[in-house]
Design a protein around this motif. Structure first.
Motif, PDB file in Angstrom:
ATOM      1  N   GLU A  23       0.602  15.094 -32.412  1.00 53.24           N
ATOM      2  CA  GLU A  23       0.473  16.339 -32.299  1.00 53.24           C
ATOM      3  C   GLU A  23      -0.777  17.634 -31.293  1.00 53.24           C
ATOM      4  O   GLU A  23      -0.918  18.504 -30.722  1.00 53.24           O
ATOM      5  N   HIS A  24      -1.504  15.984 -31.584  1.00 51.64           N
ATOM      6  CA  HIS A  24      -2.901  17.118 -29.620  1.00 51.64           C
ATOM      7  C   HIS A  24      -2.860  15.667 -29.116  1.00 51.64           C
ATOM      8  O   HIS A  24      -2.399  14.377 -29.638  1.00 51.64           O
ATOM      9  N   ARG A  60     -14.218  30.125 -24.932  1.00 58.97           N
ATOM     10  CA  ARG A  60     -12.492  29.596 -25.595  1.00 58.97           C
ATOM     11  C   ARG A  60     -11.222  29.761 -26.177  1.00 58.97           C
ATOM     12  O   ARG A  60     -11.500  30.728 -27.502  1.00 58.97           O
ATOM     13  N   LEU A  61     -10.433  29.019 -25.161  1.00 55.03           N
ATOM     14  CA  LEU A  61      -8.512  29.790 -25.854  1.00 55.03           C
ATOM     15  C   LEU A  61      -8.408  29.050 -27.245  1.00 55.03           C
ATOM     16  O   LEU A  61      -7.829  29.261 -27.235  1.00 55.03           O
ATOM     17  N   ARG A  62      -8.655  27.530 -26.887  1.00 52.74           N
ATOM     18  CA  ARG A  62      -8.559  26.613 -28.432  1.00 52.74           C
ATOM     19  C   ARG A  62      -9.086  25.793 -28.509  1.00 52.74           C
ATOM     20  O   ARG A  62     -10.568  24.846 -27.794  1.00 52.74           O
ATOM     21  N   THR A  63      -9.103  24.642 -30.107  1.00 55.56           N
ATOM     22  CA  THR A  63      -9.543  23.457 -30.156  1.00 55.56           C
ATOM     23  C   THR A  63      -8.904  22.716 -30.564  1.00 55.56           C
ATOM     24  O   THR A  63      -7.834  23.520 -31.006  1.00 55.56           O
ATOM     25  N   GLY A  64      -9.318  21.480 -30.586  1.00 60.02           N
ATOM     26  CA  GLY A  64      -8.244  20.349 -31.732  1.00 60.02           C
ATOM     27  C   GLY A  64      -9.568  19.777 -32.323  1.00 60.02           C
ATOM     28  O   GLY A  64     -10.431  20.150 -31.852  1.00 60.02           O
ATOM     29  N   PRO A  65      -8.512  18.149 -32.640  1.00 61.07           N
ATOM     30  CA  PRO A  65      -9.741  17.811 -32.967  1.00 61.07           C
ATOM     31  C   PRO A  65     -10.008  16.899 -32.203  1.00 61.07           C
ATOM     32  O   PRO A  65      -9.554  16.174 -31.073  1.00 61.07           O
ATOM     33  N   GLY A  66     -11.297  16.894 -31.802  1.00 61.11           N
ATOM     34  CA  GLY A  66     -12.212  16.273 -30.673  1.00 61.11           C
ATOM     35  C   GLY A  66     -12.056  16.574 -29.191  1.00 61.11           C
ATOM     36  O   GLY A  66     -12.735  16.141 -28.401  1.00 61.11           O
ATOM     37  N   TYR A  67     -11.433  18.425 -29.162  1.00 58.56           N
ATOM     38  CA  TYR A  67     -11.396  18.756 -27.812  1.00 58.56           C
ATOM     39  C   TYR A  67     -11.312  20.337 -28.124  1.00 58.56           C
ATOM     40  O   TYR A  67     -11.320  20.844 -29.201  1.00 58.56           O
ATOM     41  N   PHE A 141     -13.279  16.143 -24.161  1.00 58.48           N
ATOM     42  CA  PHE A 141     -13.150  15.897 -24.756  1.00 58.48           C
ATOM     43  C   PHE A 141     -13.863  14.632 -24.969  1.00 58.48           C
ATOM     44  O   PHE A 141     -14.242  14.025 -23.160  1.00 58.48           O
ATOM     45  N   PRO A 142     -14.712  14.315 -25.951  1.00 59.79           N
ATOM     46  CA  PRO A 142     -14.796  15.698 -27.414  1.00 59.79           C
ATOM     47  C   PRO A 142     -15.166  16.992 -26.329  1.00 59.79           C
ATOM     48  O   PRO A 142     -15.992  17.000 -25.178  1.00 59.79           O
ATOM     49  N   GLY A 143     -15.955  17.850 -27.542  1.00 62.33           N
ATOM     50  CA  GLY A 143     -15.500  18.834 -27.325  1.00 62.33           C
ATOM     51  C   GLY A 143     -17.531  18.921 -26.546  1.00 62.33           C
ATOM     52  O   GLY A 143     -18.472  18.460 -26.837  1.00 62.33           O
TER      53      GLY A 143
END
Length: 173
Positions: A23-24, A60-67, A141-143
């Motif tokens: 998914e990511h 900030r355009l997008r976030t996901g798990p850990g990024y 990654f990570p954020g």
């Protein structure tokens, strides 16, 4: 041992034999691919871009798990100053215009479509030396939790290249 079983056709076409699609992203290649996918969707990012003569604009355009994914604009003369990204690895993609990346190893001009992958601790400076504005996309990654600024003489050429299937958090050899 001989087997009487033969597989007819393409075994990869059988869904249960394929690993599930992530998914990511979780690898350098995955994050670089994510950046290329976002870059290709100009109608998704271009209307968001703003130019600010006083400071670099970012969103900030997008976030996901850990990024996280950031969109930045650079008017001529704007730069980041020498810095690293703390414990974060990243992918820098130039979407429009050109940016110059400065390291101890020299300057590298990055035109639209160019990507740079960097590991934690990689020290560089990014500057718009051109006469036109530029836009870039940054995946961390990570954020991104810190961006320590460095003295100008501290710009070093730390390892920047990774293998395409190495997890972003893995040590760089």
């Amino acid at each position: 041992m001989n087997s009487d079983v033969e597989i007819a056709g393409d075994p990869l076409a059988i869904p249960h034999l394929l690993p599930p699609a992530p998914e990511h992203p979780s690898t350098v290649a995955g994050f670089a691919g994510l950046a290329r996918t976002i870059a290709a969707d100009r109608s998704g990012w271009a209307p968001l871009v703003r130019y600010d003569a006083a400071t670099r604009w970012y969103h900030r355009l997008r976030t996901g798990p850990g990024y996280e994914v950031w969109l930045l604009s650079w008017v001529p003369g704007q730069g980041s100053g020498p810095h690293d990204h703390g414990p974060s690895s990243g992918v820098l993609t130039v979407l429009d215009g050109a940016l110059t990346e400065r390291t101890a190893g020299g300057d590298r001009v990055l035109g639209a479509g160019a990507q740079r992958v960097f590991a934690p601790g990689y020290v560089h400076e990014v500057v718009n030396d051109a006469l036109e504005p530029a836009v870039s996309l940054h995946v961390y990654f990570p954020g991104l939790t810190e961006m320590p600024m460095r003295a100008p003489h501290a710009v070093s050429c730390s390892p920047a290249e990774r293998t395409a299937d190495a997890p972003l958090g893995s040590p760089v050899g």
